[in-house]
Enzyme design. Structure first.
Site, PDB file in Angstrom:
ATOM      1  N   ARG A  24      21.151 -71.281  29.331  1.00 49.29           N
ATOM      2  CA  ARG A  24      22.226 -72.246  29.157  1.00 49.29           C
ATOM      3  C   ARG A  24      21.879 -73.584  29.805  1.00 49.29           C
ATOM      4  O   ARG A  24      21.030 -73.658  30.686  1.00 49.29           O
ATOM      5  CB  ARG A  24      23.524 -71.711  29.783  1.00 49.29           C
ATOM      6  CG  ARG A  24      24.125 -70.531  29.053  1.00 49.29           C
ATOM      7  CD  ARG A  24      25.412 -70.068  29.736  1.00 49.29           C
ATOM      8  NE  ARG A  24      25.166 -69.544  31.070  1.00 49.29           N
ATOM      9  CZ  ARG A  24      25.450 -70.178  32.197  1.00 49.29           C
ATOM     10  NH1 ARG A  24      25.990 -71.400  32.153  1.00 49.29           N
ATOM     11  NH2 ARG A  24      25.198 -69.638  33.377  1.00 49.29           N
ATOM     12  N   LYS A  35      29.260 -67.746  25.456  1.00 47.23           N
ATOM     13  CA  LYS A  35      29.996 -68.303  26.580  1.00 47.23           C
ATOM     14  C   LYS A  35      31.010 -69.354  26.144  1.00 47.23           C
ATOM     15  O   LYS A  35      31.973 -69.630  26.856  1.00 47.23           O
ATOM     16  CB  LYS A  35      29.029 -68.875  27.616  1.00 47.23           C
ATOM     17  CG  LYS A  35      28.235 -67.800  28.358  1.00 47.23           C
ATOM     18  CD  LYS A  35      29.150 -66.752  28.989  1.00 47.23           C
ATOM     19  CE  LYS A  35      28.378 -65.715  29.793  1.00 47.23           C
ATOM     20  NZ  LYS A  35      29.270 -64.622  30.274  1.00 47.23           N
ATOM     21  N   HIS A  82      35.296 -62.557  34.383  1.00 53.99           N
ATOM     22  CA  HIS A  82      33.863 -62.385  34.137  1.00 53.99           C
ATOM     23  C   HIS A  82      33.462 -61.071  34.803  1.00 53.99           C
ATOM     24  O   HIS A  82      33.119 -61.036  35.984  1.00 53.99           O
ATOM     25  CB  HIS A  82      33.091 -63.566  34.726  1.00 53.99           C
ATOM     26  CG  HIS A  82      31.666 -63.604  34.294  1.00 53.99           C
ATOM     27  ND1 HIS A  82      30.651 -64.051  35.107  1.00 53.99           N
ATOM     28  CD2 HIS A  82      31.069 -63.263  33.129  1.00 53.99           C
ATOM     29  CE1 HIS A  82      29.501 -63.989  34.463  1.00 53.99           C
ATOM     30  NE2 HIS A  82      29.733 -63.505  33.265  1.00 53.99           N
ATOM     31  N   SER A 118      25.117 -63.324  36.391  1.00 53.47           N
ATOM     32  CA  SER A 118      23.882 -62.771  35.823  1.00 53.47           C
ATOM     33  C   SER A 118      22.912 -62.417  36.940  1.00 53.47           C
ATOM     34  O   SER A 118      22.709 -63.197  37.878  1.00 53.47           O
ATOM     35  CB  SER A 118      23.240 -63.788  34.881  1.00 53.47           C
ATOM     36  OG  SER A 118      24.065 -64.015  33.773  1.00 53.47           O
ATOM     37  N   LYS A 135      25.752 -56.417  37.149  1.00 50.83           N
ATOM     38  CA  LYS A 135      27.030 -56.140  36.485  1.00 50.83           C
ATOM     39  C   LYS A 135      26.842 -55.310  35.214  1.00 50.83           C
ATOM     40  O   LYS A 135      27.527 -54.304  35.007  1.00 50.83           O
ATOM     41  CB  LYS A 135      27.727 -57.466  36.181  1.00 50.83           C
ATOM     42  CG  LYS A 135      29.012 -57.364  35.395  1.00 50.83           C
ATOM     43  CD  LYS A 135      29.803 -58.656  35.494  1.00 50.83           C
ATOM     44  CE  LYS A 135      28.992 -59.872  35.133  1.00 50.83           C
ATOM     45  NZ  LYS A 135      28.563 -59.881  33.716  1.00 50.83           N
ATOM     46  N   THR A 136      25.910 -55.739  34.364  1.00 53.52           N
ATOM     47  CA  THR A 136      25.658 -55.014  33.115  1.00 53.52           C
ATOM     48  C   THR A 136      25.083 -53.630  33.401  1.00 53.52           C
ATOM     49  O   THR A 136      25.498 -52.634  32.806  1.00 53.52           O
ATOM     50  CB  THR A 136      24.696 -55.813  32.224  1.00 53.52           C
ATOM     51  OG1 THR A 136      25.293 -57.063  31.892  1.00 53.52           O
ATOM     52  CG2 THR A 136      24.369 -55.064  30.949  1.00 53.52           C
ATOM     53  N   ASP A 190      30.695 -57.446  30.282  1.00 50.45           N
ATOM     54  CA  ASP A 190      30.631 -58.833  30.749  1.00 50.45           C
ATOM     55  C   ASP A 190      31.957 -59.588  30.783  1.00 50.45           C
ATOM     56  O   ASP A 190      32.178 -60.377  31.697  1.00 50.45           O
ATOM     57  CB  ASP A 190      29.644 -59.608  29.874  1.00 50.45           C
ATOM     58  CG  ASP A 190      29.236 -60.941  30.484  1.00 50.45           C
ATOM     59  OD1 ASP A 190      28.963 -60.988  31.696  1.00 50.45           O
ATOM     60  OD2 ASP A 190      29.192 -61.943  29.754  1.00 50.45           O
ATOM     61  N   ARG A 196      16.447 -61.357  26.769  1.00 51.64           N
ATOM     62  CA  ARG A 196      17.766 -60.759  26.546  1.00 51.64           C
ATOM     63  C   ARG A 196      17.771 -59.799  25.363  1.00 51.64           C
ATOM     64  O   ARG A 196      16.963 -59.923  24.438  1.00 51.64           O
ATOM     65  CB  ARG A 196      18.796 -61.852  26.284  1.00 51.64           C
ATOM     66  CG  ARG A 196      19.076 -62.757  27.482  1.00 51.64           C
ATOM     67  CD  ARG A 196      20.121 -62.153  28.377  1.00 51.64           C
ATOM     68  NE  ARG A 196      20.412 -62.975  29.536  1.00 51.64           N
ATOM     69  CZ  ARG A 196      21.452 -62.761  30.326  1.00 51.64           C
ATOM     70  NH1 ARG A 196      22.281 -61.765  30.069  1.00 51.64           N
ATOM     71  NH2 ARG A 196      21.654 -63.529  31.381  1.00 51.64           N
TER      72      ARG A 196
END
Length: 634
Positions: A152, A297, A316, A334, A338-339, A353, A418
Site C-alpha cells: 500500500r 482496504k 481490524h 500485518s 492475526k491471520t 482480517d 500474498r
C-alpha cells in the site's frame, strides 16, 4: 520380382469385413460438426439469458462508466462481441438511424467490452491470454505480479472533504485521512473513467461487504486486469445468481485504473499514485498502483465509516469460534500473526482480517482471506498452505521455471508476498461467517524492543488504552519504503483505515466488552531476550500454547505478577511455554539494558497518547483520565 529387386506392392479391395467395421464406427460416432470452428462452438453450452435482467445489467454498467461530462454512458457489450468490430463513420451511422451513434463511448465509436462476474476459470483464461506475468503454479493457484508497487501507499490516500460527511471524519494530527476537494476528485475520476473506457476489455465484479444481510453493502469493482477481478471475486462476498440478477445500483463503486498514473501537477497529488475516496459520491478511484490490496482496504475504510454511523463497531481483527460457541477476536496489524492465529484447526474460522460487532454478535466483512505468504510452511500453517489451490491468487511470489513449485521463502520481488483465496478454502471455515458476542479479545503486537511479555491480562481501562495506542512494529514490505521492522503506533490496530476519531471506536468497544463480560489479553508475538537484532522472536508454537490456555480457561485461573513501568499482569505459568519466557526481564542477559529499554518504550507510549488524552469528544474527561492512568508510568 521387379527388375530393380524390389517386390511390387500388392493392392486389393478392402474385405467386406473391414468395410463393415468402418461403417459401424461411423454410425456409432457420427460427426456432429462440419468443421473445427463449428466443433469448438459445441464445446461450451449457452445459458438462456433473461433479457430484462441482461438489459438492466447493461444499463447499470453503462451508467457506471459514464464520464461526468457526458449525458450518457458508453455502449456496453457483455462478454465476447459476436462479430469483429469494424469502425464506421458517425455520419453513416446517423444516416442509417442507428441508436448506437447516440450512445458511443467517451473515447470514440469503439464499444466498451465488459466481462461481468466471470467465474475463476474464465478469469484464469483471460489472465493467461492477456497478462504475460500470469502463470499457473503447481498447486493450481494463479501467480501474478502487482507491478512496481508491492504494498500500500498510505501517504497517497485522499479523502474528499465535503459538507455532508466531513464533520464525522478524523482530520489533523495522527489522522490517516489526507484531504482533497470535490473538484480534484472529479478530475481524477474523469482520468480513471476515460482510461478504463479506452481499454480493449474491462472486468466488473459485483459483490457484497458484510455477512449480516441487514448491514451488508453492495460493492461494484471496475478494473482492467483479470487478476484484480479474481482478487475481488475472492475478497468480497460472492452473490448467488438470484442476488446478482437483482443487484441493481451499487452502494459503492471502485474505479481501478491502477495501470494509468495520476497527474502529478493536479492539486493534492504527491506522486503518480493516488487512492481517492468520496463518501458523498460513494466512489473510490485508484491511479498509479496495481497493488490489489488497495481495493480491499478501500472497502474496509468505507465500512469503517458506515458501520459506526449505524451503531455497529467495525474492527481490524481476525475471528474464530470454538465448539462451545465461544468467539474470540484477534486485533493486530500485518505481521503480528492475526491471520495465522485466527486459522486454528480446533476452531471454526469466521474471518481473518475485518469484522463488525453488532447487536446480535459478530460478522465478517469479507468473503475471503488475504494471507502473507512469505515463509509459509505446511507444518506451521496447514490451513493457509492447503488453501493455495485453483482459484487462489498468489501475488509477487517466486516459482521454479520447470516444476512451477513456489518458493515461499524467497523475497526476490518483495517480502510482502500474498495469497488471496475464498474463505471456504479454509477447511473449518464457518459459513455464513457470523458468530455470537465475543468471550475473549486478544490484542496482538510485535514488540521490536523485546520488553513486553508474551501474554498479559488487561483491565477495561487498559484495554481501551492499548486499543487506542495500537502498538506494534511495521513489518518489512507491508508498506512502500519499509525495508525492516520499526516501532510504530497505529490507533485501533488499523489507523490507516480509520475514518472516525479513534476514541469513537474505543468507546463502542468498551461498552460492548462491559455488556457481554468479554475478557481482554495482550499478546506479544515479537522479540524477547533483547531488542530486534539481538534477541529472537517468540516461537509460533509458544504463542499457540498461550492462545489455547486462554480458550481452555487456564489463564482465567492463573496467578499473576506485574511488570514494572507498564503494570501489566503476567501469568506465572502457562502450559507448553517455558517459564523463563513469561517475564521478559528474566530472558535478558543485560538487566540494565532491559530497564532502560522498558522505560524508553513507556515514554514512547505516553508521548503518543497525548493526542488522545482529551477523549476526542467521544468519552467524558473523567473516563479519559482513567484511560491515561492505566498506561505506562514515568
Amino acid at each position: 520380382m521387379a527388375s530393380n529387386g524390389v517386390a511390387p506392392i500388392q493392392t486389393s479391395k478392402p474385405s467386406s469385413n473391414g468395410s463393415d467395421l468402418r461403417r459401424m464406427v461411423n454410425e456409432a460416432h457420427p460427426p456432429r460438426a462440419q468443421d473445427l470452428d463449428e466443433l469448438r462452438s459445441l464445446q461450451k453450452s449457452n445459458r438462456e439469458k433473461d433479457e430484462t435482467v441482461h438489459a438492466a445489467h447493461l444499463e447499470s454498467l453503462s451508467e457506471t462508466l459514464r464520464s461526468n461530462a457526458r449525458q450518457t454512458g458508453p455502449r456496453v457489450v457483455k462478454g465476447e462481441p459476436k462479430h469483429a468490430y469494424i469502425p464506421g463513420s458517425p455520419r453513416s451511422l446517423a444516416a442509417s438511424g442507428s441508436a448506437f451513434a447516440q450512445h458511443v463511448s467517451d473515447t470514440g465509436l469503439k464499444p466498451v467490452v465488459v466481462y461481468h462476474n466471470l467465474t475463476p476459470a474464465e478469469l484464469y483464461e483471460k489472465a493467461l491470454a492477456h497478462e504475460p506475468s500470469t502463470h499457473i503454479v503447481a498447486s493450481g493457484a494463479l501467480a501474478t505480479l502487482s507491478g512496481a508497487k508491492t504494498g500500500r501507499s498510505p501517504k497517497d490516500k485522499r479523502v474528499v472533504r465535503e459538507s455532508e460527511t466531513s464533520a464525522h471524519v478524523w482530520w489533523g494530527e495522527g489522522s490517516p485521512n489526507y484531504e482533497m476537494d470535490e473538484h480534484t476528485f472529479v478530475l481524477n475520476r474523469e482520468r480513471a473513467v476515460d482510461y478504463l473506457n479506452m481499454l480493449d476489455r474491462l472486468y466488473v465484479f459485483d459483490g457484497f461487504a458484510g455477512w449480516d444481510p441487514a448491514a451488508r453493502r453492495k460493492i461494484r469493482v471496475v478494473c482492467g486486469r483479470p487478476y484484480h477481478a479474481l482478487f475481488m471475486h475472492n475478497m468480497l462476498i460472492r452473490p448467488t445468481e438470484e442476488e446478482l440478477a437483482n443487484f441493481g445500483k451499487p452502494d459503492f463503486t471502485i474505479y481501478n485504473a491502477g495501470g494509468f498514473p495520476a497527474n502529478r501537477h493536479t492539486s493534492y497529488m504527491t506522486s503518480s499514485t493516488s487512492v481517492d475516496i468520496n463518501f458523498k459520491a460513494r466512489e473510490m478511484v485508484i491511479l498509479g498502483t496495481n497493488y490489489a490490496g488497495c481495493m480491499k482496504k478501500g472497502v474496509f475504510t468505507l465500512m469503517n465509516y458506515w458501520m459506526p454511523r449505524d451503531g455497529i463497531l467495525s474492527l481490524h481483527s481476525g475471528c474464530n469460534v470454538g465448539k462451545a460457541g465461544d468467539v474470540t477476536l484477534f486485533f493486530g496489524l500485518s505481521g503480528t500473526g492475526k491471520t495465522t492465529l485466527s486459522a486454528d484447526p480446533a476452531r471454526e474460522l469466521i474471518g481473518d482480517d475485518e469484522h463488525c460487532w453488532g447487536e446480535d454478535g459478530v460478522f465478517n466483512i469479507e468473503g475471503g482471506c488475504y494471507a502473507k505468504a512469505i515463509g509459509l510452511k505446511k507444518e506451521n500453517e496447514p490451513d493457509i498452505y492447503n488453501a493455495i489451490r485453483f482459484g487462489t491468487v498468489l501475488e509477487n511470489v517466486i516459482f521454479d521455471e520447470e516444476t512451477r513449485e513456489v518458493d515461499f521463502d524467497s523475497a526476490k520481488i518483495t517480502e510482502n508476498t500474498r495469497a488471496s483465496y475464498p474463505i471456504e478454502y479454509i477447511a473449518n471455515a464457518r459459513i455464513p461467517c457470523v458468530g455470537g458476542h465475543p468471550s475473549n479479545i486478544i490484542m496482538l503486537c510485535c514488540d521490536a524492543f523485546g520488553v513486553l511479555p508474551p501474554v498479559s491480562r488487561l483491565t477495561k481501562e487498559q484495554a481501551m488504552y492499548y486499543f487506542i495506542s495500537g502498538y506494534t512494529a511495521k513489518v518489512a514490505g507491508t508498506e512502500q519504503g519499509v525495508t525492516e521492522p520499526e516501532a510504530t503506533f497505529s490507533a485501533c490496530f488499523g489507523s490507516a483505515f480509520l475514518v472516525w476519531h479513534p476514541t469513537k471506536y474505543a468507546s463502542m468497544l468498551a461498552e460492548k466488552m462491559e455488556r457481554h463480560d468479554t475478557k481482554v489479553w495482550l499478546i506479544n508475538t515479537g522479540w524477547t531476550a533483547g531488542s530486534y537484532g539481538v534477541g529472537y522472536r517468540f516461537k509460533l508454537r509458544h504463542t499457540r500454547a498461550i492462545v489455547d490456555a486462554i480458550h481452555s480457561g487456564e489463564l482465567g485461573r492463573a496467578e499473576y505478577e506485574p511488570i514494572p513501568v507498564f503494570g501489566l499482569q503476567v501469568p506465572k505459568a502457562v502450559s507448553g511455554v517455558p517459564s523463563e519466557l513469561l517475564m521478559p526481564s528474566r530472558s535478558w542477559a543485560d538487566q540494565d539494558g532491559y530497564d532502560a529499554t522498558l522505560r524508553n518504550l513507556g515514554e514512547l507510549f505516553r508521548a503518543n497518547f497525548e493526542k488522545y488524552a482529551d477523549g476526542g469528544g467521544f468519552v467524558t474527561p473523567e473516563v479519559a483520565a482513567e484511560i491515561v492512568k492505566s498506561g505506562p508510568k514515568a
